[in-house]
Design a protein around this motif. Structure first.
Motif, mmCIF file in Angstrom:
data_model
loop_
_atom_site.group_PDB
_atom_site.id
_atom_site.type_symbol
_atom_site.label_atom_id
_atom_site.label_comp_id
_atom_site.label_asym_id
_atom_site.label_seq_id
_atom_site.Cartn_x
_atom_site.Cartn_y
_atom_site.Cartn_z
ATOM 1 N N VAL A 5 -11.498 4.133 -7.118
ATOM 2 C CA VAL A 5 -12.359 3.572 -6.082
ATOM 3 C C VAL A 5 -11.546 3.174 -4.853
ATOM 4 O O VAL A 5 -11.901 3.491 -3.722
ATOM 5 N N SER A 6 -10.443 2.495 -5.097
ATOM 6 C CA SER A 6 -9.642 1.981 -3.990
ATOM 7 C C SER A 6 -8.255 1.642 -4.492
ATOM 8 O O SER A 6 -8.034 1.485 -5.695
ATOM 9 N N CYS A 7 -7.337 1.542 -3.555
ATOM 10 C CA CYS A 7 -5.983 1.118 -3.901
ATOM 11 C C CYS A 7 -5.404 0.348 -2.722
ATOM 12 O O CYS A 7 -5.689 0.676 -1.563
ATOM 13 N N ILE A 8 -4.592 -0.643 -3.022
ATOM 14 C CA ILE A 8 -3.899 -1.397 -1.985
ATOM 15 C C ILE A 8 -2.417 -1.395 -2.309
ATOM 16 O O ILE A 8 -2.009 -1.566 -3.459
ATOM 17 N N SER A 9 -1.622 -1.187 -1.274
ATOM 18 C CA SER A 9 -0.182 -1.073 -1.462
ATOM 19 C C SER A 9 0.450 -2.430 -1.761
ATOM 20 O O SER A 9 -0.190 -3.481 -1.653
ATOM 21 N N ILE A 10 1.726 -2.384 -2.104
ATOM 22 C CA ILE A 10 2.444 -3.597 -2.475
ATOM 23 C C ILE A 10 2.365 -4.643 -1.375
ATOM 24 O O ILE A 10 2.065 -5.796 -1.616
ATOM 25 N N GLY A 11 2.604 -4.262 -0.157
ATOM 26 C CA GLY A 11 2.578 -5.219 0.948
ATOM 27 C C GLY A 11 1.196 -5.457 1.523
ATOM 28 O O GLY A 11 1.021 -6.325 2.381
ATOM 29 N N GLY A 12 0.224 -4.670 1.045
ATOM 30 C CA GLY A 12 -1.140 -4.838 1.545
ATOM 31 C C GLY A 12 -1.409 -4.139 2.869
ATOM 32 O O GLY A 12 -2.506 -4.241 3.411
ATOM 33 N N ILE A 13 -0.421 -3.411 3.373
ATOM 34 C CA ILE A 13 -0.598 -2.759 4.677
ATOM 35 C C ILE A 13 -1.443 -1.505 4.545
ATOM 36 O O ILE A 13 -2.233 -1.154 5.427
ATOM 37 N N TYR A 14 -1.263 -0.827 3.430
ATOM 38 C CA TYR A 14 -1.974 0.429 3.211
ATOM 39 C C TYR A 14 -3.066 0.246 2.163
ATOM 40 O O TYR A 14 -2.856 -0.418 1.137
ATOM 41 N N SER A 15 -4.225 0.840 2.425
ATOM 42 C CA SER A 15 -5.291 0.865 1.428
ATOM 43 C C SER A 15 -6.059 2.162 1.576
ATOM 44 O O SER A 15 -6.062 2.786 2.641
ATOM 45 N N ASN A 16 -6.686 2.570 0.505
ATOM 46 C CA ASN A 16 -7.524 3.760 0.574
ATOM 47 C C ASN A 16 -8.788 3.556 -0.240
ATOM 48 O O ASN A 16 -8.884 2.620 -1.042
ATOM 49 N N TYR A 17 -9.769 4.434 -0.001
ATOM 50 C CA TYR A 17 -11.062 4.318 -0.646
ATOM 51 C C TYR A 17 -11.607 5.704 -0.942
ATOM 52 O O TYR A 17 -11.398 6.655 -0.178
ATOM 53 N N VAL A 18 -12.337 5.805 -2.030
ATOM 54 C CA VAL A 18 -13.076 7.029 -2.293
ATOM 55 C C VAL A 18 -14.195 7.131 -1.262
ATOM 56 O O VAL A 18 -14.714 6.113 -0.777
ATOM 57 N N ASP A 19 -14.546 8.340 -0.888
ATOM 58 C CA ASP A 19 -15.510 8.545 0.196
ATOM 59 C C ASP A 19 -16.831 7.801 -0.033
ATOM 60 O O ASP A 19 -17.429 7.283 0.910
ATOM 61 N N SER A 20 -17.269 7.720 -1.271
ATOM 62 C CA SER A 20 -18.580 7.138 -1.554
ATOM 63 C C SER A 20 -18.661 5.632 -1.289
ATOM 64 O O SER A 20 -19.756 5.079 -1.237
ATOM 65 N N VAL A 21 -17.514 4.968 -1.126
ATOM 66 C CA VAL A 21 -17.547 3.521 -0.889
ATOM 67 C C VAL A 21 -16.987 3.139 0.480
ATOM 68 O O VAL A 21 -16.997 1.961 0.840
ATOM 69 N N LYS A 22 -16.505 4.104 1.227
ATOM 70 C CA LYS A 22 -15.938 3.800 2.545
ATOM 71 C C LYS A 22 -16.974 3.117 3.422
ATOM 72 O O LYS A 22 -18.125 3.538 3.494
ATOM 73 N N GLY A 23 -16.533 2.060 4.093
ATOM 74 C CA GLY A 23 -17.433 1.304 4.953
ATOM 75 C C GLY A 23 -18.231 0.250 4.222
ATOM 76 O O GLY A 23 -18.883 -0.590 4.856
ATOM 77 N N ARG A 24 -18.197 0.272 2.893
ATOM 78 C CA ARG A 24 -18.951 -0.718 2.105
ATOM 79 C C ARG A 24 -18.026 -1.616 1.293
ATOM 80 O O ARG A 24 -18.339 -2.786 1.081
ATOM 81 N N PHE A 25 -16.927 -1.081 0.803
ATOM 82 C CA PHE A 25 -15.998 -1.843 -0.032
ATOM 83 C C PHE A 25 -14.737 -2.150 0.765
ATOM 84 O O PHE A 25 -14.280 -1.343 1.584
ATOM 85 N N THR A 26 -14.154 -3.305 0.490
ATOM 86 C CA THR A 26 -12.891 -3.700 1.118
ATOM 87 C C THR A 26 -11.966 -4.306 0.069
ATOM 88 O O THR A 26 -12.361 -5.238 -0.643
ATOM 89 N N VAL A 27 -10.767 -3.766 -0.001
ATOM 90 C CA VAL A 27 -9.773 -4.295 -0.940
ATOM 91 C C VAL A 27 -8.803 -5.200 -0.179
ATOM 92 O O VAL A 27 -8.467 -4.930 0.978
ATOM 93 N N SER A 28 -8.390 -6.272 -0.832
ATOM 94 C CA SER A 28 -7.438 -7.197 -0.220
ATOM 95 C C SER A 28 -6.612 -7.849 -1.324
ATOM 96 O O SER A 28 -6.951 -7.743 -2.505
ATOM 97 N N ARG A 29 -5.550 -8.500 -0.905
ATOM 98 C CA ARG A 29 -4.726 -9.169 -1.909
ATOM 99 C C ARG A 29 -4.238 -10.500 -1.381
ATOM 100 O O ARG A 29 -4.006 -10.650 -0.184
ATOM 101 N N ASP A 30 -4.084 -11.436 -2.298
ATOM 102 C CA ASP A 30 -3.535 -12.744 -1.979
ATOM 103 C C ASP A 30 -2.390 -12.962 -2.972
ATOM 104 O O ASP A 30 -2.617 -13.401 -4.106
ATOM 105 N N ASN A 31 -1.199 -12.640 -2.541
ATOM 106 C CA ASN A 31 -0.068 -12.718 -3.457
ATOM 107 C C ASN A 31 0.231 -14.155 -3.874
ATOM 108 O O ASN A 31 0.754 -14.381 -4.967
#
Length: 122
Positions: free
Chosen positions: A48-74
């Motif tokens: 569905v989605s992935c977020i990089s170690i530093g949180g700078i990079y993220s990606n999404y499957v096409d079906s959720v783009k614009g609707r889902f947001t990934v984030s991290r709080d280390n």
């Protein structure tokens, strides 16, 4: 004990929102990329989605783009998946998993949580 625990799932109406959490205990999430996956009954697990170690990079499957947001709080050792405008086809068990880097290769994700159920229905 090393654990990765997903939470925040539930039953929501179409158009509604949920925020999933992926919390780690016994280890530090900050050193891992985190992927979110889902598996619906009778279907293969999909990324569905992935977020990089530093949180700078993220990606999404096409079906959720614009609707889902990934984030991290280390500081909280937690990764989140904010899901808006939910649709019935988003119904699935959602999992988070750790990896050295974001990848489309599911085998690159080594440590998995037990999953949380998301159901979108009237």
């Amino acid at each position: 004990q090393l654990q990765l625990v997903e939470s925040g799932g539930g039953l929501v109406q179409p158009g509604g929102s949920l925020r999933l959490s992926c919390a780690a205990s016994g280890f530090t999430l900050a050193y891992s990329a985190i992927g979110w996956f889902r598996q619906a009954p009778g279907k293969e697990r999909e990324g569905v989605s992935c977020i990089s170690i530093g949180g700078i990079y993220s990606n999404y499957v096409d079906s959720v783009k614009g609707r889902f947001t990934v984030s991290r709080d280390n500081a909280k050792n937690t990764v989140y998946l904010q899901m808006n405008s939910l649709k019935p086809e988003d119904t699935a068990v959602y999992y988070c998993a750790t990896a050295a880097r974001c990848s489309q290769y599911i085998g690159g994700y080594k440590f998995w949580g037990q999953g949380t159920q998301v159901s979108v229905s009237e």
